[in-house]
Motif scaffolding. Structure first.
Motif, PDB file in Angstrom:
ATOM      1  N   ALA A   1      24.195  18.047  70.198  1.00 44.37           N
ATOM      2  CA  ALA A   1      24.382  17.153  71.350  1.00 44.37           C
ATOM      3  C   ALA A   1      25.136  17.848  72.476  1.00 44.37           C
ATOM      4  CB  ALA A   1      25.125  15.893  70.903  1.00 44.37           C
ATOM      5  N   ALA A   2      26.038  18.779  72.135  1.00 43.55           N
ATOM      6  CA  ALA A   2      26.806  19.493  73.162  1.00 43.55           C
ATOM      7  C   ALA A   2      25.907  20.339  74.050  1.00 43.55           C
ATOM      8  CB  ALA A   2      27.875  20.372  72.508  1.00 43.55           C
ATOM      9  N   LEU A   3      24.727  20.726  73.552  1.00 45.67           N
ATOM     10  CA  LEU A   3      23.810  21.511  74.380  1.00 45.67           C
ATOM     11  C   LEU A   3      23.355  20.739  75.611  1.00 45.67           C
ATOM     12  CD1 LEU A   3      21.576  23.179  71.643  1.00 45.67           C
ATOM     13  CD2 LEU A   3      23.394  24.243  72.990  1.00 45.67           C
ATOM     14  N   LEU A   4      23.379  19.417  75.526  1.00 50.00           N
ATOM     15  CA  LEU A   4      22.922  18.609  76.660  1.00 50.00           C
ATOM     16  C   LEU A   4      23.863  18.720  77.852  1.00 50.00           C
ATOM     17  CD1 LEU A   4      21.846  15.395  74.701  1.00 50.00           C
ATOM     18  CD2 LEU A   4      20.354  17.188  75.616  1.00 50.00           C
ATOM     19  N   VAL A   5      25.133  19.038  77.603  1.00 47.39           N
ATOM     20  CA  VAL A   5      26.109  19.095  78.695  1.00 47.39           C
ATOM     21  C   VAL A   5      26.643  20.506  78.893  1.00 47.39           C
ATOM     22  CG1 VAL A   5      26.782  16.690  78.399  1.00 47.39           C
ATOM     23  CG2 VAL A   5      27.985  18.460  77.111  1.00 47.39           C
ATOM     24  N   ARG A   6      25.987  21.487  78.296  1.00 47.64           N
ATOM     25  CA  ARG A   6      26.541  22.848  78.356  1.00 47.64           C
ATOM     26  C   ARG A   6      26.518  23.424  79.771  1.00 47.64           C
ATOM     27  NH1 ARG A   6      21.244  23.929  77.476  1.00 47.64           N
ATOM     28  NH2 ARG A   6      20.469  25.981  78.207  1.00 47.64           N
ATOM     29  N   ARG A   7      25.592  22.979  80.609  1.00 51.00           N
ATOM     30  CA  ARG A   7      25.540  23.507  81.976  1.00 51.00           C
ATOM     31  C   ARG A   7      26.680  22.961  82.819  1.00 51.00           C
ATOM     32  NH1 ARG A   7      21.090  26.388  83.109  1.00 51.00           N
ATOM     33  NH2 ARG A   7      19.243  26.155  81.790  1.00 51.00           N
ATOM     34  N   ARG A   8      27.030  21.713  82.611  1.00 50.01           N
ATOM     35  CA  ARG A   8      28.094  21.102  83.409  1.00 50.01           C
ATOM     36  C   ARG A   8      29.478  21.385  82.823  1.00 50.01           C
ATOM     37  NH1 ARG A   8      28.310  17.545  87.452  1.00 50.01           N
ATOM     38  NH2 ARG A   8      30.111  16.151  87.643  1.00 50.01           N
ATOM     39  N   PHE A   9      29.579  21.396  81.484  1.00 47.08           N
ATOM     40  CA  PHE A   9      30.869  21.636  80.822  1.00 47.08           C
ATOM     41  C   PHE A   9      30.687  22.723  79.762  1.00 47.08           C
ATOM     42  CE2 PHE A   9      30.595  17.075  81.868  1.00 47.08           C
ATOM     43  CZ  PHE A   9      31.595  17.004  82.828  1.00 47.08           C
TER      44      PHE A   9
ATOM     45  N   GLU B   1      25.586  30.411  78.126  1.00 43.55           N
ATOM     46  CA  GLU B   1      25.878  29.708  79.370  1.00 43.55           C
ATOM     47  C   GLU B   1      27.181  30.193  79.987  1.00 43.55           C
ATOM     48  OE1 GLU B   1      24.523  27.369  82.285  1.00 43.55           O
ATOM     49  OE2 GLU B   1      23.511  27.620  80.362  1.00 43.55           O
ATOM     50  N   ILE B   2      28.192  30.434  79.161  1.00 40.82           N
ATOM     51  CA  ILE B   2      29.471  30.942  79.681  1.00 40.82           C
ATOM     52  C   ILE B   2      29.296  32.343  80.247  1.00 40.82           C
ATOM     53  CG2 ILE B   2      31.800  31.652  79.010  1.00 40.82           C
ATOM     54  CD1 ILE B   2      31.775  29.382  76.976  1.00 40.82           C
ATOM     55  N   SER B   3      28.528  33.186  79.569  1.00 44.32           N
ATOM     56  CA  SER B   3      28.340  34.563  80.037  1.00 44.32           C
ATOM     57  C   SER B   3      27.499  34.613  81.310  1.00 44.32           C
ATOM     58  CB  SER B   3      27.656  35.388  78.941  1.00 44.32           C
ATOM     59  OG  SER B   3      28.409  35.363  77.758  1.00 44.32           O
TER      60      SER B   3
ATOM     61  N   GLY C   1      27.461  32.413  83.646  1.00 35.54           N
ATOM     62  CA  GLY C   1      28.365  32.061  84.741  1.00 35.54           C
ATOM     63  C   GLY C   1      27.677  31.477  85.941  1.00 35.54           C
ATOM     64  N   ARG C   2      26.779  30.515  85.759  1.00 34.35           N
ATOM     65  CA  ARG C   2      26.083  29.900  86.892  1.00 34.35           C
ATOM     66  C   ARG C   2      27.066  29.153  87.780  1.00 34.35           C
ATOM     67  NH1 ARG C   2      22.531  29.221  82.608  1.00 34.35           N
ATOM     68  NH2 ARG C   2      20.446  30.082  82.948  1.00 34.35           N
ATOM     69  N   PRO C   3      27.013  29.391  89.104  1.00 34.01           N
ATOM     70  CA  PRO C   3      27.933  28.693  90.003  1.00 34.01           C
ATOM     71  C   PRO C   3      27.729  27.190  89.939  1.00 34.01           C
ATOM     72  CG  PRO C   3      26.849  30.523  91.119  1.00 34.01           C
ATOM     73  CD  PRO C   3      26.157  30.326  89.801  1.00 34.01           C
ATOM     74  N   GLY C   4      28.822  26.458  89.914  1.00 30.98           N
ATOM     75  CA  GLY C   4      28.756  25.012  89.931  1.00 30.98           C
ATOM     76  C   GLY C   4      28.596  24.381  88.566  1.00 30.98           C
ATOM     77  N   HIS C   5      28.474  25.220  87.486  1.00 30.14           N
ATOM     78  CA  HIS C   5      28.280  24.666  86.155  1.00 30.14           C
ATOM     79  C   HIS C   5      29.560  24.706  85.331  1.00 30.14           C
ATOM     80  CE1 HIS C   5      23.761  25.794  86.549  1.00 30.14           C
ATOM     81  NE2 HIS C   5      24.057  24.664  87.156  1.00 30.14           N
ATOM     82  N   LEU C   6      30.650  25.207  85.895  1.00 29.71           N
ATOM     83  CA  LEU C   6      31.938  25.193  85.216  1.00 29.71           C
ATOM     84  C   LEU C   6      32.814  24.137  85.860  1.00 29.71           C
ATOM     85  CD1 LEU C   6      32.749  28.991  84.826  1.00 29.71           C
ATOM     86  CD2 LEU C   6      32.055  27.427  83.026  1.00 29.71           C
ATOM     87  N   PRO C   7      33.706  23.528  85.106  1.00 28.46           N
ATOM     88  CA  PRO C   7      34.661  22.608  85.730  1.00 28.46           C
ATOM     89  C   PRO C   7      35.575  23.358  86.660  1.00 28.46           C
ATOM     90  CG  PRO C   7      35.237  23.026  83.434  1.00 28.46           C
ATOM     91  CD  PRO C   7      33.900  23.650  83.649  1.00 28.46           C
TER      92      PRO C   7
END
Length: 400
Positions: free
Chosen positions: A40-48, A75-77, A79-85
């Motif tokens: 389920a965490a994969l669904l929000v991995r881009r935003r968080f 996703e962390i590596s 580093g897409r802009p706007g996808h990290l808090p």
């Protein structure tokens, strides 16, 4: 484009769900719960991404789940802009909450964040937990466990860094293309400025010089002329040469202005100057100038085009049909300004031919066409000539 970008996400989610289903009996109910949470965490991995990565670690530790932690680590590596808090973005860029660090520190901080997450994933994957079966620490099993943990951490990290590098390279290429386009635009603008400066210099040094001599000579002739007719002719030549000098100086000044300066190049004579043209043409010329009253409501470029059309037409009458009866018509016709100059057969023989480049009527047609109008210049069938232009002015703002 959205379907194309959503396809990898759907594939990853499907693989992770399949993995959970295939390993549902390997670690007990608690492991299954955390495995579902990781999927389920994969669904929000881009935003968080950081929170999603943390949510997959229990599943990695308690069971045999790989796809969900690998997806969040990628996703962390990447580093897409706007996808990290906000806080995570500042940490990833190496920017402390209270200020800024040097550029080299920013790179090191981002690398530390990615490396720390990869190391944490490798340790959690390798370290035995009490909930699992006892581990036999033989040399071969230890080596295999280390290699497997390293592969699980390094592979998504390397792919994410590759994706980030490709995205940065694409941005640099776009920036380079935009910079080259700006350079080409600047070079073209500089070429226009140089050409305008050259034209202004040539006009000032040649045409203005000769017009000044004409004005001086006609002034002297007016003083010394015998008879009122000769004095009137000399005075008319002097006034015309002075008017021509004024317009020439105005054009030279406009040509020397920067291209981007917000000054209207179409500024010049308007409808209010047409009655003077008609009056100066002599008693054989009359006009119906109902459109002159709309001068304050019409665009400046339309007024200038109408003035130049009348001016050129009357000049052609003097050159090719002197003494001809001429009628000038300027009036509103719906959403357009109608300009007509019609002359009959010449009453006198044309004087000595004057130099002509043959560009007068072509220039008038270009003026009308640029404004979206129509232009006609043709014989009228009775030995005369007709010049007609229809210039659009938009919706009527000053109806007659």
């Amino acid at each position: 484009m959205r379907l194309r970008s959503a396809a990898p996400d759907a594939a990853l989610l499907a693989l992770s769900a399949t993995e959970v289903w295939a390993t549902r009996s390997f670690g007990g109910h608690l492991a299954l719960v955390f495995a579902c949470l990781g999927t389920a965490a994969l669904l929000v991995r881009r935003r968080f991404p950081l929170a999603a990565f943390a949510a997959t670690l229990p599943a990695l530790a308690l069971g045999y789940i790989w796809f969900s932690p690998m997806g969040t680590l990628y996703e962390i590596s990447a580093g897409r802009p706007g996808h990290l808090p906000a806080q995570g973005l500042r940490i990833a860029r190496g920017i402390p909450p209270g200020g800024r660090w040097p550029a080299s520190w920013r790179v090191s901080a981002r690398a530390a964040l990615i490396g720390g997450c990869a190391f944490l994933a490798a340790v959690v994957s390798f370290a035995p937990w009490p909930f699992r079966d006892p581990v036999r620490w033989t040399l071969s099993s230890t080596i295999l466990a280390v290699m497997l943990s390293a592969l699980l951490a390094v592979a998504p990290t390397a792919l994410g860094l590759l994706a980030a590098s490709r995205r940065e390279l694409a941005a640099r290429l776009d920036e380079l293309a935009a910079s080259r386009e700006r350079e080409r635009s600047l070079a073209a603008e500089q070429a226009v400025v140089r050409e305008r400066t050259r034209l202004a210099r040539e006009m000032h040094d040649t045409v203005a010089h000769h017009l000044s001599l004409i004005a001086v000579q006609s002034g002297a002739l007016e003083v010394t002329a015998k008879g009122p007719q000769a004095q009137a002719a000399a005075s008319a030549v002097r006034e015309l040469s002075r008017d021509a000098l004024d317009e020439l100086r105005r054009m030279v000044g406009l040509l020397r202005l920067p291209v981007a300066q917000g000054r209207d190049l179409a500024a010049g004579p308007g409808l209010a100057g047409i009655p003077a043209l008609v009056a100066a043409a002599g008693p054989q010329t009359d006009g119906e100038l109902a459109g002159v009253a709309d001068g304050d409501t019409l665009p400046a470029e339309v007024q200038l085009a109408a003035y130049r059309i009348v001016q050129e037409a009357l000049t052609n009458v003097r050159k090719h049909a002197p003494g001809a009866r001429t009628r000038v018509l300027v009036r509103r016709d719906g959403d357009a300004l109608l300009v007509e100059v019609r002359n009959g057969p010449g009453g006198q023989a044309p004087p000595t031919a004057l130099p002509s480049g043959g560009h007068g009527l072509a220039g008038l047609r270009e003026r009308a066409t640029q404004l979206g109008g129509d232009f006609d210049a043709l014989p009228d069938g009775a030995g005369g000539f007709l010049i007609r232009a229809r210039l659009p002015v938009g919706a009527a703002t000053g109806a007659e």
